[in-house]
Design an enzyme around this catalytic site. Structure first.
Site, PDB file in Angstrom:
ATOM      1  N   GLU A 113     -40.929  33.365 -27.810  1.00 37.99           N
ATOM      2  CA  GLU A 113     -41.113  32.106 -27.072  1.00 37.99           C
ATOM      3  C   GLU A 113     -42.504  32.102 -26.446  1.00 37.99           C
ATOM      4  O   GLU A 113     -43.222  33.110 -26.509  1.00 37.99           O
ATOM      5  CB  GLU A 113     -40.027  31.954 -25.995  1.00 37.99           C
ATOM      6  CG  GLU A 113     -38.641  31.747 -26.593  1.00 37.99           C
ATOM      7  CD  GLU A 113     -37.552  31.552 -25.544  1.00 37.99           C
ATOM      8  OE1 GLU A 113     -37.875  31.244 -24.392  1.00 37.99           O
ATOM      9  OE2 GLU A 113     -36.378  31.746 -25.891  1.00 37.99           O
ATOM     10  N   HIS A 241     -40.602  22.083 -18.377  1.00 40.86           N
ATOM     11  CA  HIS A 241     -40.454  22.551 -19.755  1.00 40.86           C
ATOM     12  C   HIS A 241     -41.189  21.558 -20.642  1.00 40.86           C
ATOM     13  O   HIS A 241     -41.030  20.351 -20.480  1.00 40.86           O
ATOM     14  CB  HIS A 241     -38.976  22.644 -20.136  1.00 40.86           C
ATOM     15  CG  HIS A 241     -38.752  23.440 -21.387  1.00 40.86           C
ATOM     16  ND1 HIS A 241     -39.124  22.989 -22.621  1.00 40.86           N
ATOM     17  CD2 HIS A 241     -38.217  24.667 -21.575  1.00 40.86           C
ATOM     18  CE1 HIS A 241     -38.821  23.909 -23.527  1.00 40.86           C
ATOM     19  NE2 HIS A 241     -38.271  24.946 -22.920  1.00 40.86           N
ATOM     20  N   ARG A 289     -45.794  27.944 -20.867  1.00 42.42           N
ATOM     21  CA  ARG A 289     -45.334  26.552 -20.903  1.00 42.42           C
ATOM     22  C   ARG A 289     -46.070  25.610 -19.972  1.00 42.42           C
ATOM     23  O   ARG A 289     -46.098  24.406 -20.243  1.00 42.42           O
ATOM     24  CB  ARG A 289     -43.827  26.471 -20.699  1.00 42.42           C
ATOM     25  CG  ARG A 289     -43.275  27.052 -19.470  1.00 42.42           C
ATOM     26  CD  ARG A 289     -41.775  26.834 -19.397  1.00 42.42           C
ATOM     27  NE  ARG A 289     -41.033  27.470 -20.470  1.00 42.42           N
ATOM     28  CZ  ARG A 289     -39.783  27.910 -20.349  1.00 42.42           C
ATOM     29  NH1 ARG A 289     -39.146  27.774 -19.209  1.00 42.42           N
ATOM     30  NH2 ARG A 289     -39.164  28.469 -21.339  1.00 42.42           N
ATOM     31  N   HIS A 348     -37.776  21.646 -14.890  1.00 42.76           N
ATOM     32  CA  HIS A 348     -36.875  22.601 -15.547  1.00 42.76           C
ATOM     33  C   HIS A 348     -36.469  23.759 -14.643  1.00 42.76           C
ATOM     34  O   HIS A 348     -35.324  24.167 -14.641  1.00 42.76           O
ATOM     35  CB  HIS A 348     -37.607  23.125 -16.784  1.00 42.76           C
ATOM     36  CG  HIS A 348     -36.827  24.073 -17.626  1.00 42.76           C
ATOM     37  ND1 HIS A 348     -35.686  23.692 -18.294  1.00 42.76           N
ATOM     38  CD2 HIS A 348     -37.026  25.394 -17.930  1.00 42.76           C
ATOM     39  CE1 HIS A 348     -35.214  24.730 -18.984  1.00 42.76           C
ATOM     40  NE2 HIS A 348     -35.992  25.773 -18.753  1.00 42.76           N
ATOM     41  N   ARG A 383     -43.135  30.781 -14.465  1.00 41.23           N
ATOM     42  CA  ARG A 383     -42.206  31.761 -15.066  1.00 41.23           C
ATOM     43  C   ARG A 383     -42.425  31.907 -16.568  1.00 41.23           C
ATOM     44  O   ARG A 383     -42.533  30.918 -17.286  1.00 41.23           O
ATOM     45  CB  ARG A 383     -40.769  31.305 -14.816  1.00 41.23           C
ATOM     46  CG  ARG A 383     -39.736  32.120 -15.522  1.00 41.23           C
ATOM     47  CD  ARG A 383     -38.363  31.676 -15.128  1.00 41.23           C
ATOM     48  NE  ARG A 383     -38.042  30.354 -15.594  1.00 41.23           N
ATOM     49  CZ  ARG A 383     -37.420  30.088 -16.755  1.00 41.23           C
ATOM     50  NH1 ARG A 383     -37.084  31.073 -17.568  1.00 41.23           N
ATOM     51  NH2 ARG A 383     -37.140  28.854 -17.090  1.00 41.23           N
TER      52      ARG A 383
END
Ligand code: FAD
Ligand code: SIN
Length: 435
Positions: A113, A241, A289, A348, A383
Site C-alpha cells: 500500500e 483517504h 496518502r 478517513h 499515518r
C-alpha cells in the site's frame, strides 16, 4: 442505576475487543458500545494490517516508512517498539481465529500500500476488518468474565469534578472513577464505577461532510476526555483517504482500498485519462496518502471536476481478490474490470487524539486510551497505511499488561453521586432566551 466493575471498556472496535480479551485474565470486564457490537470503523477496514513477515523485508524498513509518512513528527521510540512488537501481536490475533489470505503452500500473502517500501500488509481479501471483528466478537461473547452492553452511550467520564471539586487542567492527580452512560432504549442513565476505564471509542470522521467512517465515528471519546481535562494532541491532523468512490451525498463514502493501487491500479486525470502521480512524487501511485490526496485535489481542480479516475483494469483477478469492491461497484453500475472508477478524497482517520504514554496511559489516572481515539506518537503528522489496526492491537495488549499489578490498589469511589440532570448545563432546546 449503578454498577461496579474492574475494567470498563468504551468501544467495540479492534482496540476495545482485544483489550477486553487480554484484561479478562486479571479481572471482570464490562464493555459498552453505543450501537450494535459490530458497528465500528474496524468492521469496514479493507486493506489489512501491516507487519514484517517476509525475509525480504525488515523492521528497519517498516520503521523508516512509518517515520517518513509521519513527516518528522512521530515519536521514534514508539515507532521502533510498536513495529518490533507487531508480529507477536498479529500472531495473537490469529490465535483468536482471524484468517489472513495465504498462497497454496500456506505462506501469508502480503499486499503493498501507499508509503510501504515492501509488501507487508496481511489481509482477508478486501474485508480484513470484518474478519477481525467477527473473530474477536465471538471470543468476547464466549468469555465468562466479559459482559457486553450494546446500545449504551458513554456520556461523561467521572472524576473529582463530580465530587464537587473544581478541576482544571492543572489539578494534580485527576482520577477517573468510571462513566455516566445512557441506556438508549430506556433513557436511563447508569453510574458505572470502575477500577480502570479504557477509552476505545474510535475517530470522528462524521464531523466532515465526506467520510469513509460509519455513523458511530463522532469523536465522543476525545470530547469526553477533553471535558475531563485530559491532554489532547495533534487534532489538526485529520487524514484524508485518497480514493473513496465518488458518489455525491453518500454517507459514509465507499472506500476503494489502496491495495488496488498496490496491485496495479493507477490514478488518471478525468479528461485525458493520463496517469499523473509521477508528476507529484517519484513513488507515483504508491506515495503516502497525504501526497496522493493532495495530488487528486489539484488534478480535479485543474479539470474543473469533483473527481479523478482510478483505472483498476490492470488488477489481476479483481473479482476474486477484491470481492467487496467488485460487487459494490457492479451494484452502482460500474464494472471495475471494464470501466474507470470516479474517486475523490474523504476524511478517513483521526491522526491526533488523547495523548498517551507507551503503555496507553493518559494524563488522567486510571484512564487509558487505545486505538484511533489515542495519540501515541506512532503516526506523527500522517499515518502509514494499515498501521492503525496494528497500533490498536499493540496498545491494547500493553495497556492490559500495565494494569495487571495495579488493579487491586484502585478502590471504588462510593461517594460518586448519580447523574443529576438539574446540575448539568441546560441543553440548547430547554435554555430560555434572555433578551
Ligand atoms: P472503532 O473500530 O471505530 O471502534 C470504536 C467503537 O466505539 C465503536 O464500537 C463505537 O460504536 C464505540 N463508541 C464510540 N463512541 C461511543 C460512546 N460514546 N459510547 C459507547 N460506545 C462508543 N486501518 C488499517 O490499519 N487498515 C485498513 O485496511 C483500514 N481500512 C479502513 C477502511 C475504512 C472504510 C475505515 C473507515 C477505516 C479503515 N482503517 C484501516 C482505520 C481502522 O479501521 C480504524 O482506525 C480502527 O479500526 C479503529 O479501531 P478502534 O477500535 O480504535 O475504533
Ligand atoms: C485501505 O485499505 O486503503 C485503508 C487502509 C488504511 O486506512 O490503513
Amino acid at each position: 442505576m449503578r454498577v461496579e466493575t474492574d475494567y470498563l471498556v468504551i468501544g467495540s472496535g479492534v482496540a476495545g475487543l482485544f483489550f477486553a480479551l487480554k484484561a479478562a485474565a486479571y479481572g471482570e470486564v464490562l464493555l459498552l458500545t453505543k450501537d450494535q457490537i459490530q458497528e465500528s470503523n474496524t468492521t469496514y477496514a479493507q486493506g489489512g494490517i501491516a507487519g514484517v513477515f517476509s525475509s525480504q523485508d525488515s523492521f528497519e524498513a517498516h520503521i523508516q516508512d512509518t517515520l517518513t509518512a509521519g513527516d518528522g513528527l512521530c515519536r521514534e521510540a514508539v515507532v521502533r517498539s510498536v513495529i518490533q512488537e507487531a508480529p507477536a501481536a498479529i500472531r495473537e490475533l490469529m490465535a483468536y481465529g482471524v484468517e489472513f489470505d495465504r498462497d497454496e503452500t500456506g505462506q501469508l500473502l502480503l499486499a503493498r500500500e501507499g508509503g510501504h517500501s515492501h509488501p507487508r500488509v496481511l489481509h482477508s481479501r478486501d474485508a480484513t476488518g470484518a474478519a477481525i471483528s467477527k473473530a474477536l466478537i465471538a471470543a468476547v461473547q464466549a468469555h465468562p468474565r466479559i459482559q457486553v452492553w450494546e446500545g449504551v452511550f458513554a456520556l461523561d467520564l467521572i472524576t473529582q469534578h463530580h465530587l464537587g471539586i473544581y478541576v482544571n487542567r492543572g489539578y494534580p492527580g485527576i482520577t477517573c472513577y468510571g462513566v455516566y452512560a445512557l441506556e438508549i432504549a430506556t433513557g436511563k442513565i447508569w453510574t458505572i464505577l470502575s477500577r480502570v476505564t479504557v477509552l476505545a471509542a474510535g475517530g470522528a470522521g462524521q464531523v466532515y461532510p465526506v467520510t469513509t467512517n460509519p455513523p458511530t465515528a463522532t469523536g465522543d471519546g476525545v470530547a469526553m476526555a477533553l471535558r475531563a481535562k485530559a491532554r489532547i494532541a495533534n487534532m489538526e491532523f485529520y487524514q484524508f483517504h485518497p480514493t473513496a468512490l465518488y458518489e455525491p451525498d453518500k454517507r459514509p463514502a465507499f472506500l476503494l482500498t489502496e491495495a488496488l493501487r498496490g496491485a496495479g491500479a493507477t490514478l488518471v486525470d478525468p479528461l485525458r485519462h493520463k496517469p499523473f502521480m509521477h508528476k507529484y512524487d517519484p513513488r507515483g501511485d504508491l506515495a503516502p496518502r497525504d501526497i496522493v490526496a493532495r495530488a487528486i485535489d489539484t488534478e480535479s481542480k485543474i479539470a474543473g471536476l469533483p473527481y479523478v479516475f482510478l483505472d483498476a483494469r490492470p488488477v489481476k483477478n479483481l473479482p476474486e481478490n477484491f470481492p467487496t469492491i467488485y460487487q459494490y461497484c457492479l451494484k452502482k453500475g460500474v464494472d471495475p474490470t471494464q470501466d474507470l472508477l470516479p474517486v475523490a478524497p474523504a476524511a478517513h482517520y483521526m491522526v491526533g487524539g488523547i495523548d498517551t504514554d507507551p503503555q496507553g496511559r493518559t494524563s488522567i489516572q486510571r484512564l487509558y486510551a487505545i486505538g484511533e481515539v489515542s495519540y501515541t506518537g506512532l503516526h506523527g503528522a500522517n499515518r502509514l497505511a494499515s498501521n492503525s489496526l496494528l497500533e490498536a492491537l499493540v496498545f491494547a495488549r500493553r495497556a492490559a499488561q500495565d494494569t495487571r499489578d495495579k488493579l487491586a490498589s484502585y478502590t471504588g469511589q462510593k461517594e460518586v453521586p448519580d447523574w443529576d440532570p438539574p446540575r448539568q448545563p441546560p441543553s440548547r432546546r430547554t435554555r430560555t432566551h434572555q433578551p
